[in-house]
Design a protein around this motif. Structure first.
Motif, PDB file in Angstrom:
ATOM      1  N   ALA A   1       0.824  -1.209   0.000  1.00 51.61           N
ATOM      2  CA  ALA A   1       0.000   0.000   0.000  1.00 51.61           C
ATOM      3  C   ALA A   1       0.858   1.257   0.000  1.00 51.61           C
ATOM      4  N   VAL A   2       0.410   2.232  -0.760  1.00 52.44           N
ATOM      5  CA  VAL A   2       1.050   3.544  -0.848  1.00 52.44           C
ATOM      6  C   VAL A   2      -0.063   4.585  -0.827  1.00 52.44           C
ATOM      7  N   VAL A   3       0.207   5.705  -0.165  1.00 49.04           N
ATOM      8  CA  VAL A   3      -0.816   6.742  -0.037  1.00 49.04           C
ATOM      9  C   VAL A   3      -0.343   8.034  -0.691  1.00 49.04           C
ATOM     10  N   THR A   4      -1.241   8.646  -1.426  1.00 51.36           N
ATOM     11  CA  THR A   4      -0.967   9.972  -1.980  1.00 51.36           C
ATOM     12  C   THR A   4      -2.279  10.739  -2.051  1.00 51.36           C
ATOM     13  N   SER A   5      -2.196  11.960  -2.563  1.00 53.65           N
ATOM     14  CA  SER A   5      -3.404  12.768  -2.720  1.00 53.65           C
ATOM     15  C   SER A   5      -3.983  12.563  -4.112  1.00 53.65           C
ATOM     16  N   ASP A   6      -5.288  12.612  -4.194  1.00 55.36           N
ATOM     17  CA  ASP A   6      -5.950  12.421  -5.481  1.00 55.36           C
ATOM     18  C   ASP A   6      -5.752  13.671  -6.332  1.00 55.36           C
ATOM     19  N   GLY A   7      -4.900  13.540  -7.343  1.00 53.78           N
ATOM     20  CA  GLY A   7      -4.592  14.699  -8.176  1.00 53.78           C
ATOM     21  C   GLY A   7      -3.173  15.204  -7.983  1.00 53.78           C
ATOM     22  N   ALA A   8      -2.420  14.573  -7.083  1.00 52.63           N
ATOM     23  CA  ALA A   8      -1.022  14.977  -6.876  1.00 52.63           C
ATOM     24  C   ALA A   8      -0.136  14.374  -7.970  1.00 52.63           C
ATOM     25  N   TYR A   9       1.169  14.515  -7.806  1.00 53.56           N
ATOM     26  CA  TYR A   9       2.150  14.258  -8.871  1.00 53.56           C
ATOM     27  C   TYR A   9       1.980  12.893  -9.557  1.00 53.56           C
TER      28      TYR A   9
ATOM     29  N   LEU B   1      -1.832  10.843   6.595  1.00 43.41           N
ATOM     30  CA  LEU B   1      -1.226   9.994   7.631  1.00 43.41           C
ATOM     31  C   LEU B   1      -2.259   9.047   8.235  1.00 43.41           C
ATOM     32  N   ALA B   2      -3.478   9.525   8.367  1.00 44.05           N
ATOM     33  CA  ALA B   2      -4.539   8.642   8.884  1.00 44.05           C
ATOM     34  C   ALA B   2      -4.795   7.500   7.906  1.00 44.05           C
ATOM     35  N   LYS B   3      -4.815   7.836   6.622  1.00 39.29           N
ATOM     36  CA  LYS B   3      -5.004   6.794   5.595  1.00 39.29           C
ATOM     37  C   LYS B   3      -3.827   5.813   5.607  1.00 39.29           C
ATOM     38  N   ALA B   4      -2.635   6.349   5.781  1.00 40.61           N
ATOM     39  CA  ALA B   4      -1.447   5.486   5.818  1.00 40.61           C
ATOM     40  C   ALA B   4      -1.555   4.474   6.960  1.00 40.61           C
ATOM     41  N   ALA B   5      -2.031   4.944   8.102  1.00 41.06           N
ATOM     42  CA  ALA B   5      -2.207   4.031   9.235  1.00 41.06           C
ATOM     43  C   ALA B   5      -3.269   2.988   8.910  1.00 41.06           C
ATOM     44  N   GLU B   6      -4.332   3.452   8.290  1.00 37.26           N
ATOM     45  CA  GLU B   6      -5.461   2.553   7.984  1.00 37.26           C
ATOM     46  C   GLU B   6      -5.041   1.435   7.034  1.00 37.26           C
ATOM     47  N   VAL B   7      -4.258   1.768   6.013  1.00 40.16           N
ATOM     48  CA  VAL B   7      -3.932   0.770   4.983  1.00 40.16           C
ATOM     49  C   VAL B   7      -2.537   0.168   5.181  1.00 40.16           C
ATOM     50  N   ASP B   8      -1.855   0.564   6.263  1.00 39.86           N
ATOM     51  CA  ASP B   8      -0.495   0.092   6.530  1.00 39.86           C
ATOM     52  C   ASP B   8       0.431   0.414   5.350  1.00 39.86           C
ATOM     53  N   ALA B   9       0.460   1.695   5.001  1.00 35.49           N
ATOM     54  CA  ALA B   9       1.219   2.112   3.820  1.00 35.49           C
ATOM     55  C   ALA B   9       2.720   2.047   4.058  1.00 35.49           C
ATOM     56  N   LYS B  10       3.426   1.696   3.008  1.00 41.07           N
ATOM     57  CA  LYS B  10       4.888   1.752   3.076  1.00 41.07           C
ATOM     58  C   LYS B  10       5.417   3.147   2.768  1.00 41.07           C
ATOM     59  N   LEU B  11       4.700   3.864   1.916  1.00 43.43           N
ATOM     60  CA  LEU B  11       5.076   5.238   1.579  1.00 43.43           C
ATOM     61  C   LEU B  11       3.849   6.122   1.656  1.00 43.43           C
ATOM     62  N   VAL B  12       4.060   7.350   2.098  1.00 41.53           N
ATOM     63  CA  VAL B  12       3.013   8.358   1.959  1.00 41.53           C
ATOM     64  C   VAL B  12       3.657   9.592   1.331  1.00 41.53           C
ATOM     65  N   TYR B  13       3.074  10.015   0.218  1.00 45.68           N
ATOM     66  CA  TYR B  13       3.646  11.119  -0.566  1.00 45.68           C
ATOM     67  C   TYR B  13       2.977  12.424  -0.186  1.00 45.68           C
ATOM     68  N   PHE B  14       3.829  13.414   0.051  1.00 49.27           N
ATOM     69  CA  PHE B  14       3.304  14.743   0.393  1.00 49.27           C
ATOM     70  C   PHE B  14       4.238  15.787  -0.211  1.00 49.27           C
ATOM     71  N   ALA B  15       3.696  16.618  -1.078  1.00 52.79           N
ATOM     72  CA  ALA B  15       4.506  17.659  -1.717  1.00 52.79           C
ATOM     73  C   ALA B  15       4.238  18.984  -1.031  1.00 52.79           C
ATOM     74  N   ASN B  16       5.310  19.665  -0.694  1.00 54.17           N
ATOM     75  CA  ASN B  16       5.200  20.976  -0.057  1.00 54.17           C
ATOM     76  C   ASN B  16       6.300  21.897  -0.575  1.00 54.17           C
TER      77      ASN B  16
ATOM     78  N   PRO C   1       2.849   6.581  10.746  1.00 62.83           N
ATOM     79  CA  PRO C   1       2.723   5.247  11.329  1.00 62.83           C
ATOM     80  C   PRO C   1       4.057   4.497  11.313  1.00 62.83           C
ATOM     81  N   GLU C   2       4.218   3.633  12.266  1.00 61.10           N
ATOM     82  CA  GLU C   2       5.382   2.751  12.328  1.00 61.10           C
ATOM     83  C   GLU C   2       5.487   1.987  10.995  1.00 61.10           C
ATOM     84  N   GLY C   3       6.680   2.073  10.362  1.00 63.31           N
ATOM     85  CA  GLY C   3       6.880   1.326   9.111  1.00 63.31           C
ATOM     86  C   GLY C   3       6.433   2.074   7.865  1.00 63.31           C
ATOM     87  N   THR C   4       5.940   3.286   8.039  1.00 61.77           N
ATOM     88  CA  THR C   4       5.609   4.130   6.889  1.00 61.77           C
ATOM     89  C   THR C   4       6.715   5.165   6.721  1.00 61.77           C
ATOM     90  N   LEU C   5       7.073   5.420   5.476  1.00 55.77           N
ATOM     91  CA  LEU C   5       8.062   6.458   5.182  1.00 55.77           C
ATOM     92  C   LEU C   5       7.343   7.650   4.555  1.00 55.77           C
TER      93      LEU C   5
END
Lengths: 375, 375
Positions: free
Chosen positions: B110-118, B148-163, B185-189
């Motif tokens: 699992a990987v988390v990002t925003s809908d419409g991001a890069y 981050l909440a979604k990452a915890a929910e799906v046990d994501a390995k990566l969560v992408y955030f552009a700033n 979350p533990e184990g998410t980058l």
């Protein structure tokens, strides 16, 4: 807090690198090399037109490169008399080999190569979890019949064959390779690495059309601007293959990965056929001089169709390594084969006159020292 | 004869590409664009010192680039006040994102990002078989708590955030991001893409040391020479992270993949702080003019901390797309967000005076035409 969770495959990979670069070695020894003739680079450099094109394009570097490398791809296609649909431009053969392995090698898939052939190919195969099966060289040359037999035996997805070969410089006739295509097992792709082929005698590359149909799905060929075109630092290579395989790269490649000046330089370099011919002559002359230097030191040089010469140091791998280290100490950077019995040799690049002067000066001392320590 | 046996993953991948390049569009329309302000390139270009360095190094292009990017990596480390062990130089952020995904994402992860991001990040995740979970934007900004909440929910390995964010240009305070690190979350980058951060107000990047410990294993940051440094066509990006994660790239990256002139240009560009400051001022002025042009046409420009401005066309995605096509027809290349409701906007790059003259001329007609067709 723990770190990222690497894939099991990545966790299992070693931290070794395929090659230590000359700059790293220079930093370690605390001084630059007098002669940089170890990385199969082309010391005669690119066409002045290529340099000019890169310099001009540097002012346009704010733009991403063309994601389809349209102009370069079309020029390459015209050069080979094929369609651009049969050409994939990429970030050097190294980059393209990485993509190719990723396209076909899943974990546990079998891949065949020669024991002692190009390590970066092996690096990519290991990096995607492929299982490498290695076939020995035969008379210092990659042995295509044995490679194909092994591919059939292990049901290989890829079989790697370089013509001319690196690190030994040996080569086969293109017609001989073409004649073996029917022995490529069903479902195996022959990876024909022709990085050095421009240096080789006419007939070394199987002719497109008469000897290999460009739409033949059993083979993919790789060429580069890093060797005869003298642009190793630009990172431009290309693949020639059937259109469906070329299209498959688009599924995974880094579409905007090409450096814009490199695209322009390669295009200009491709068009300067006179410079290429001159380079090939200079390289042939340098090979001759390397052989003469070897002979003057009681060593024998192997025949080569590349821009390097394997010189037999007359002993085992330890002796050759000692010679290499002696040369390095004296400011001459060379490399050597990794595997016996090829590792009785050191691999010396076709240098400039000054490079080979340095070699000529350094070799007797390096050799004497190596023999003394071995004795 | 069959073709190569692709991996099941590759066989399942679509043949779509993340972006169609402006050169491709120009060939399709049969004419060059008057204004190339759609790819978030920096029209003000690199420091003249960077151009000079690239031009000088072009003559050395026969050499492979330094496989460790030693000089550049050290200069980046010094610039950020960290150790070179915390810096990985690579072939643009795109190239580095590909490597990162390969390091941690196995099929089904699992990987988390925003809908419409890069989209290129998504392309890499799909390319390695990751499963993307998308979180909506909140008020035209990526929503880190929700990610981050979604990452915890799906046990994501990566969560992408552009700033700052692309394509909307919105941004968050660095301190606000740092304060949420304990929610990774533990184990998410956390993948913090700061491609545009040099354009943003002070305080947008979490400060190394006081706000984010460089050895914090929960986050990796990406920077680039493609945006504020004006070198998109060079392909130079870098990652800042804990040393073990930086070392992991060495297991899989293309060690000799960097263009040699690009290394030299980035090094020179990094050192010209005055040029960077001037660029940032020019970009800010251009953003102001884009907003004024938008306003003069009855449209509103969103606040931006980048070198582009999202302009709300005042309707839905179809209207914005019609405006974009009208601009393209009139020689002005822009792009737009892919996802509603962000796709009510078009994304206009900070152009030169001439670029924005072209925009100013083209927009009224494009807008009228789009509204007519929509009405």
């Amino acid at each position: 807090m723990t770190g990222p969770r690497y894939t099991p495959l990545v966790a299992s990979l070693p931290e070794t690198v395929p090659f230590v670069g000359p700059e790293t070695q220079e930093r370690e020894r605390g001084a630059p090399f007098r002669a940089r003739i170890g990385a199969n680079e082309n010391v005669f450099g690119p066409s002045p037109r290529a340099i000019e094109a890169m310099q001009r394009e540097a002012a346009e570097i704010w733009k991403y490169g063309d994601s389809t490398s349209y102009d370069l791809r079309n020029a390459i296609a015209a050069h080979h008399g094929i369609s651009p649909e049969n050409v994939m431009v990429g970030e050097g053969i190294d980059g393209l080999l990485g993509y190719l392995v990723r396209l076909v090698v899943a974990q546990g898939d079998a891949v065949v190569t020669s024991d002692g052939a190009y390590p970066t190919f092996n690096y990519h195969v290991a990096g995607f979890g492929g299982v490498l099966h290695k076939v020995p060289y035969a008379q210092d040359a990659e042995d295509l019949p044995a490679l194909l037999a092994k591919a059939a035996e292990v049901d290989a997805k890829l079989v790697y064959f370089a013509n001319p070969d690196n690190p030994m410089g040996s080569w086969k006739q293109g017609a001989e390779i073409a004649a073996q295509l029917d022995n490529v097992p069903e479902g195996t792709l022959l990876v024909l690495d022709e990085a050095y082929v421009e240096f080789a005698p006419d007939g070394t590359a199987p002719e497109i059309g008469s000897e290999i149909d460009i739409e033949d799905p059993r083979v993919i060929r790789f060429r580069t601007f890093s060797k005869a075109y003298g642009m190793a630092g630009a990172r431009v290579g290309y693949a020639l293959a059937a259109a469906p395989l070329i299209r498959a790269f688009d599924k995974i490649r880094n579409h905007f990965g090409m450096n814009r000046t490199a695209q322009a330089g390669a295009l200009a370099g491709l068009q300067d056929r006179e410079w290429l011919e001159q380079t090939i002559e200079k390289v042939a002359a340098a090979r001759g001089r390397i052989a003469a230097i070897a002979q003057a030191n009681g060593l024998s040089a192997l025949p080569s169709a590349t821009n390097f010469v394997a010189v037999d140091c007359g002993g085992d791998g330890a002796l050759a390594k000692a010679v290499l280290e002696g040369l390095s100490k004296r400011g001459v950077f060379v490399r050597m084969p990794f595997v016996a019995p090829q590792n009785r040799c050191i691999r010396i690049g076709a240098g400039t006159e000054a490079d080979l002067d340095a070699l000529e000066e350094a070799l007797p001392g390096a050799l004497a020292e190596a023999r003394e320590n071995a004795g």
